[in-house]
Design a protein around this motif. Sequence first.
Motif, PDB file in Angstrom:
ATOM      1  N   VAL A  15      29.087 -10.526  15.216  1.00 22.26           N
ATOM      2  CA  VAL A  15      28.696 -10.312  13.826  1.00 22.26           C
ATOM      3  C   VAL A  15      28.297  -8.848  13.640  1.00 22.26           C
ATOM      4  O   VAL A  15      27.483  -8.326  14.400  1.00 22.26           O
ATOM      5  CB  VAL A  15      27.503 -11.219  13.455  1.00 22.26           C
ATOM      6  CG1 VAL A  15      27.100 -11.001  12.011  1.00 22.26           C
ATOM      7  CG2 VAL A  15      27.855 -12.671  13.705  1.00 22.26           C
ATOM      8  N   LYS A  60      17.587  -8.084  37.198  1.00 25.49           N
ATOM      9  CA  LYS A  60      18.137  -9.301  37.812  1.00 25.49           C
ATOM     10  C   LYS A  60      19.107  -8.882  38.909  1.00 25.49           C
ATOM     11  O   LYS A  60      19.951  -8.004  38.699  1.00 25.49           O
ATOM     12  CB  LYS A  60      18.879 -10.094  36.737  1.00 25.49           C
ATOM     13  CG  LYS A  60      19.528 -11.350  37.229  1.00 25.49           C
ATOM     14  CD  LYS A  60      18.675 -12.542  36.894  1.00 25.49           C
ATOM     15  CE  LYS A  60      19.269 -13.801  37.481  1.00 25.49           C
ATOM     16  NZ  LYS A  60      18.414 -14.942  37.291  1.00 25.49           N
ATOM     17  N   TRP A 119      13.986 -10.420  27.779  1.00 21.48           N
ATOM     18  CA  TRP A 119      14.515 -11.771  27.599  1.00 21.48           C
ATOM     19  C   TRP A 119      13.734 -12.608  26.597  1.00 21.48           C
ATOM     20  O   TRP A 119      14.183 -13.653  26.187  1.00 21.48           O
ATOM     21  CB  TRP A 119      14.726 -12.482  28.925  1.00 21.48           C
ATOM     22  CG  TRP A 119      13.545 -13.068  29.631  1.00 21.48           C
ATOM     23  CD1 TRP A 119      12.712 -14.035  29.164  1.00 21.48           C
ATOM     24  CD2 TRP A 119      13.132 -12.773  30.969  1.00 21.48           C
ATOM     25  NE1 TRP A 119      11.798 -14.352  30.104  1.00 21.48           N
ATOM     26  CE2 TRP A 119      12.027 -13.609  31.240  1.00 21.48           C
ATOM     27  CE3 TRP A 119      13.585 -11.916  31.973  1.00 21.48           C
ATOM     28  CZ2 TRP A 119      11.366 -13.592  32.459  1.00 21.48           C
ATOM     29  CZ3 TRP A 119      12.929 -11.910  33.179  1.00 21.48           C
ATOM     30  CH2 TRP A 119      11.830 -12.728  33.419  1.00 21.48           C
ATOM     31  N   HIS A 131      13.114 -11.249  23.763  1.00 19.26           N
ATOM     32  CA  HIS A 131      13.450 -10.513  22.534  1.00 19.26           C
ATOM     33  C   HIS A 131      12.231  -9.799  21.961  1.00 19.26           C
ATOM     34  O   HIS A 131      12.170  -9.535  20.766  1.00 19.26           O
ATOM     35  CB  HIS A 131      14.023 -11.449  21.448  1.00 19.26           C
ATOM     36  CG  HIS A 131      15.343 -12.045  21.803  1.00 19.26           C
ATOM     37  ND1 HIS A 131      16.048 -12.843  20.943  1.00 19.26           N
ATOM     38  CD2 HIS A 131      16.095 -11.961  22.923  1.00 19.26           C
ATOM     39  CE1 HIS A 131      17.169 -13.236  21.520  1.00 19.26           C
ATOM     40  NE2 HIS A 131      17.216 -12.720  22.727  1.00 19.26           N
ATOM     41  N   ALA A 147      14.478 -16.395  20.666  1.00 18.07           N
ATOM     42  CA  ALA A 147      13.326 -16.073  21.499  1.00 18.07           C
ATOM     43  C   ALA A 147      12.338 -15.141  20.803  1.00 18.07           C
ATOM     44  O   ALA A 147      11.148 -15.168  21.099  1.00 18.07           O
ATOM     45  CB  ALA A 147      13.800 -15.432  22.800  1.00 18.07           C
ATOM     46  N   GLY A 205      12.772 -18.083  27.147  1.00 20.33           N
ATOM     47  CA  GLY A 205      12.878 -19.091  28.191  1.00 20.33           C
ATOM     48  C   GLY A 205      13.799 -20.169  27.658  1.00 20.33           C
ATOM     49  O   GLY A 205      14.005 -20.290  26.447  1.00 20.33           O
ATOM     50  N   ILE A 206      14.369 -20.939  28.572  1.00 21.57           N
ATOM     51  CA  ILE A 206      15.307 -21.960  28.117  1.00 21.57           C
ATOM     52  C   ILE A 206      14.500 -23.191  27.737  1.00 21.57           C
ATOM     53  O   ILE A 206      14.413 -24.156  28.495  1.00 21.57           O
ATOM     54  CB  ILE A 206      16.340 -22.295  29.220  1.00 21.57           C
ATOM     55  CG1 ILE A 206      16.890 -21.023  29.861  1.00 21.57           C
ATOM     56  CG2 ILE A 206      17.450 -23.159  28.661  1.00 21.57           C
ATOM     57  CD1 ILE A 206      17.734 -20.165  28.976  1.00 21.57           C
TER      58      ILE A 206
HETATM   59  C1  LIG Z   1      17.251 -11.822  34.183  1.00 23.45           C
HETATM   60  C2  LIG Z   1      16.809 -12.988  33.371  1.00 23.45           C
HETATM   61  C3  LIG Z   1      16.371 -14.128  33.989  1.00 23.45           C
HETATM   62  C4  LIG Z   1      15.933 -15.214  33.256  1.00 23.45           C
HETATM   63  N1  LIG Z   1      15.550 -16.343  33.905  1.00 23.45           N
HETATM   64  C5  LIG Z   1      15.179 -17.421  33.212  1.00 23.45           C
HETATM   65  C6  LIG Z   1      14.866 -18.643  33.859  1.00 23.45           C
HETATM   66  O1  LIG Z   1      14.991 -18.760  35.060  1.00 23.45           O
HETATM   67  N2  LIG Z   1      14.451 -19.687  33.128  1.00 23.45           N
HETATM   68  C7  LIG Z   1      14.340 -19.609  31.777  1.00 23.45           C
HETATM   69  O2  LIG Z   1      13.946 -20.586  31.152  1.00 23.45           O
HETATM   70  N3  LIG Z   1      14.648 -18.464  31.141  1.00 23.45           N
HETATM   71  C8  LIG Z   1      15.074 -17.379  31.811  1.00 23.45           C
HETATM   72  N4  LIG Z   1      15.414 -16.231  31.162  1.00 23.45           N
HETATM   73  C9  LIG Z   1      15.129 -16.126  29.732  1.00 23.45           C
HETATM   74  C10 LIG Z   1      16.157 -16.740  28.863  1.00 23.45           C
HETATM   75  O3  LIG Z   1      17.437 -16.457  29.331  1.00 23.45           O
HETATM   76  C11 LIG Z   1      16.013 -16.209  27.450  1.00 23.45           C
HETATM   77  O4  LIG Z   1      14.687 -16.184  27.042  1.00 23.45           O
HETATM   78  C12 LIG Z   1      16.801 -17.086  26.486  1.00 23.45           C
HETATM   79  O5  LIG Z   1      18.163 -17.011  26.817  1.00 23.45           O
HETATM   80  C13 LIG Z   1      16.621 -16.703  25.054  1.00 23.45           C
HETATM   81  O6  LIG Z   1      17.440 -17.538  24.288  1.00 23.45           O
HETATM   82  P1  LIG Z   1      17.924 -17.163  22.846  1.00 23.45           P
HETATM   83  O7  LIG Z   1      18.979 -18.135  22.465  1.00 23.45           O
HETATM   84  O8  LIG Z   1      16.762 -17.033  21.965  1.00 23.45           O
HETATM   85  O9  LIG Z   1      18.550 -15.723  22.944  1.00 23.45           O
HETATM   86  P2  LIG Z   1      19.796 -15.202  23.810  1.00 23.45           P
HETATM   87  O10 LIG Z   1      20.010 -16.066  24.992  1.00 23.45           O
HETATM   88  O11 LIG Z   1      19.579 -13.783  23.983  1.00 23.45           O
HETATM   89  O12 LIG Z   1      20.957 -15.491  22.794  1.00 23.45           O
HETATM   90  C14 LIG Z   1      21.281 -14.602  21.769  1.00 23.45           C
HETATM   91  C15 LIG Z   1      22.769 -14.606  21.681  1.00 23.45           C
HETATM   92  O13 LIG Z   1      23.192 -13.854  20.565  1.00 23.45           O
HETATM   93  C16 LIG Z   1      24.306 -13.117  20.937  1.00 23.45           C
HETATM   94  N5  LIG Z   1      24.438 -11.991  20.036  1.00 23.45           N
HETATM   95  C17 LIG Z   1      23.663 -10.883  19.944  1.00 23.45           C
HETATM   96  N6  LIG Z   1      24.115 -10.061  19.002  1.00 23.45           N
HETATM   97  C18 LIG Z   1      25.189 -10.654  18.458  1.00 23.45           C
HETATM   98  C19 LIG Z   1      26.091 -10.299  17.405  1.00 23.45           C
HETATM   99  N7  LIG Z   1      25.936  -9.159  16.720  1.00 23.45           N
HETATM  100  N8  LIG Z   1      27.090 -11.136  17.096  1.00 23.45           N
HETATM  101  C20 LIG Z   1      27.215 -12.309  17.774  1.00 23.45           C
HETATM  102  N9  LIG Z   1      26.399 -12.700  18.770  1.00 23.45           N
HETATM  103  C21 LIG Z   1      25.405 -11.883  19.107  1.00 23.45           C
HETATM  104  C22 LIG Z   1      24.046 -12.694  22.328  1.00 23.45           C
HETATM  105  O14 LIG Z   1      25.237 -12.350  22.980  1.00 23.45           O
HETATM  106  C23 LIG Z   1      23.412 -13.947  22.895  1.00 23.45           C
HETATM  107  O15 LIG Z   1      24.363 -14.834  23.409  1.00 23.45           O
HETATM  108  C24 LIG Z   1      15.905 -15.156  31.877  1.00 23.45           C
HETATM  109  C25 LIG Z   1      16.367 -14.021  31.244  1.00 23.45           C
HETATM  110  C26 LIG Z   1      16.825 -12.950  31.990  1.00 23.45           C
HETATM  111  C27 LIG Z   1      17.332 -11.743  31.276  1.00 23.45           C
END
Ligand SMILES: Cc1cc2nc3c(=O)[nH]c(=O)nc-3n(C[C@H](O)[C@H](O)[C@H](O)COP(=O)(O)OP(=O)(O)OC[C@H]3O[C@@H](n4cnc5c(N)ncnc54)[C@H](O)[C@@H]3O)c2cc1C
Lengths: 423, 410
Positions: free
Chosen positions: A167, A231, A364, A366, A398, A405-406
Amino acid sequence: MFLGAYGERLAGASVAEQVAWKELRAQLVRYAGILKPMLSRRPPDLGGMSLAETSALGLTALSLKRLGKEDMRDFLRMLLMNVADVLDEQLEDDRLKGLLAFDAVLSSHLGPRSPTSLLGLYYRLTGELAGAPGAQIVPRGGMGQIAAAIASSAAKAGVIMRSNAIVNKIRIENGRATGIVLENAEEIPCGLIVSAIDPSTTFLDLVGPRELDTGFVRKVKNIRNQGNAAKLHLALDRPPEFLGVRAEDHRGRLVIAPSADHVERAFNPAKYGEFSTEPVMEITLPSLSDPSLAPDGACVLSAIIQYAPYRLKQGWDAGKPKFLKIIMDLLERYAPGIGARVRHAELLTPADIEARYRMPGGHWHHGELQADQMLMSRPVSGWSGYDTPVDGLFLCGAGSHPGGGISGAPGLNAARRILAARS
Amino acid sequence: MENIREIPSHSTRLAQSHFRTLRLPSPFQPRIEALARTEDWYDWAGYKAPNSLWDSELEYFAIRSQAALFDISPMVKYRIEGPDAEACLNRITLRDVAKLKPGRVHYTAWCDDEGHVLDDGTLFRLGEQNFRLCCQERHLPWLLDSACGFDVRIEEETEAIAGLALQGPTSFAVLREAGFAGVEHLKVFDLADFLHQNGTVTICRTGFTGDLGYELFVETKLALSLWDRLWQAGEHRGLRAIGYQALNRARIEAGLIVANADFSTAGHALRADRVRMPDEIGLGFMVDAEKGHFNGRTAIIKARQNKTMHHVLVGLEIEGNIPAEHAIVYHRKKREVGLVSAAIWSPMAKRNIAIAGLSRPFGDTITDDLWVEIYAMRELKYERLMKRAKIVPRPFIKLDRRAANPPADF
Ligand SMILES: Cc1cc2nc3c(=O)[nH]c(=O)nc-3n(C[C@H](O)[C@H](O)[C@H](O)COP(=O)(O)OP(=O)(O)OC[C@H]3O[C@@H](n4cnc5c(N)ncnc54)[C@H](O)[C@@H]3O)c2cc1C
């Protein structure tokens, strides 16, 4: 060593320490339980709360009262304390304190002696699995399986999903979000837009400051969202052998954080834009429990390493090879011979995480999950209810309460909010 | 007396040094000090400014029957330039800047997210991509934060630019005599550049008096020579220097409001109920809901829909001749419904006039039976007067010469 859900049992420590930990754990779980309704429900909106929400907040107040006078005092006393002081009050064993200190500051720009660092531990304990507070699992097939599971149940419900659709813009007409424009210029008209993209990107890039009020933009620009964790992925010929860890315990979570002071010292350079020279880390070997993740006999290692400040003074291009060497040298000390088994190594710094996952700052959550960016201040004060100043645009990721976190929690809250607004 | 500091016009991004001197001297200070017989000074945005210079009553009459020179250098001034300057100002301010043509000025205001007025001021369009914003309060952080996402440069030029208001029936004659050829073509709210020595002076047909008048802006280093040029030209046209009291009378007659006198700006108000939306201080006409997004738009539209604006600003005519400054306004002599923020006995209107803020519905749907309670100090005793007040339109006076074309010569 922790056994069960977040150290239900403790092995390898003195009897006295086991008793002390049992008491501290019970206390922390009790206090986390008070915070839990706050952390899982919509954050309290002190102005326009519905009756149900007010009573939920009332319940928190009530459970505070039920604690009894002494316990309540202690809860309030400890709420914004640093984790190191709490641990020093109640425990002796440096290794145990190191582990707890590490968990408390994981993902944040805090050391164990930074004020409020205890909150991180509460946050961890408010999560639960099948009723066990603080428990965590790695799904069979890896984390990607969660996304796959969500995708398949959504498809069953008739949802059309598009991936790899970047987007570029959220269209606004007369203060209302009316559609999105993709990178390939395709336009999709929308009645409702729910963004899991972090708040800074959503507002500053996709909506754009022109469609927003200055005060709001100011708040969004002030969200602290610089990640501090790296990571590491290693593909190994054979599973590594960590010194002093029994074979079967390699399946668990291995934390290198010898003491709370060690974690604090690892944090020191991060304050000045430098990575830790003695980093702390959490290691898992997922292929040991789930052989589907690696071909016969091989092994994957996944580690989260702190501290790796997003804005590294020397820049990550120069710093990354140096940091990787530091990490590998450290691993070699704990698992001799591991270096020779590496077939492939990948280190993701916050800068890499930013680029790969489109997460500005590579954080992670945000956005830092600290006291001033939690609850009604998440993502920014005045807008913690998943709705935004733009009609028809909601947040659900997030960056919103309760954080990353998941867990699915921000998404669930957002969905409830949107449905409630409709009825 | 302090030295007048020479401030290079381009190096001053931020007027940061104002706190170092108790009261900063204006670029015109040597001329003003020389004329100051009353030694009656006040603090205007950190500057030492005259309340009166010789006799505020006579200074007022200089505005109305001759020409008056008033130093407006302390006014806070910003330069806004760049390809997105128009769009950026449109997002910041209430009125539609696209309708403001180069060479024109308009009176506008701006709000915070909640729709509460941060300030009012004049916006000068010096060129297609070049604006000057003049106001009472300092706003640089707000303006810079508002520039995020726009291709625009914003600089504070308060200390770099000196300003003079030349007001009164002979003001045009003074300018003509001073040799500003072509100034007769300026209509109300027009501006143009004129040569002065080796630089330029920007002259606008604007003012704060409701009279024929002009405002002149010039680099500080040309300030004194500009003053001298006008002073010489005004010798036979009754030109007088004046202080704020005289100007204040004129502006009340013109029905114009002053930030933090007639309303509290959102940046200053400490109490939650003191802030005001544009509609609550008579500036609702500025709000252009059609022009696209601007700060406070959502909040203002919502407040209009939900009818949650609690206040209204009105002009009052009060019986008798005792000024009702800061008097409480009553309905049926009993119920307190507002406060007078400015009041004088108007020599031009020959009426006792006032500007007041009332709580709706008073002043809005209920307009009869209003009273003001005046406490007149008479030899250490208050005489309490309850006087009838009538809501009347502003301005309280309308002078044909203000907008006459060509302006009258003398
Ligand atoms: C190294 C690391 C280790 C982690 N380990 C763990 C763990 O062991 N256990 C746990 O629970 N959590 C863990 N986390 C945290 C977890 O992954 C995140 O907090 C979680 O994924 C956040 O979910 P979200 O859907 O809010 O955001 P995100 O997962 O960041 O999802 C946002 C999505 O939007 C997409 N996006 C962004 N901009 C655009 C755009 N302009 N157009 C279209 N799409 C877009 C991104 O590509 C992404 O897929 C870890 C994170 C990291 C970085």
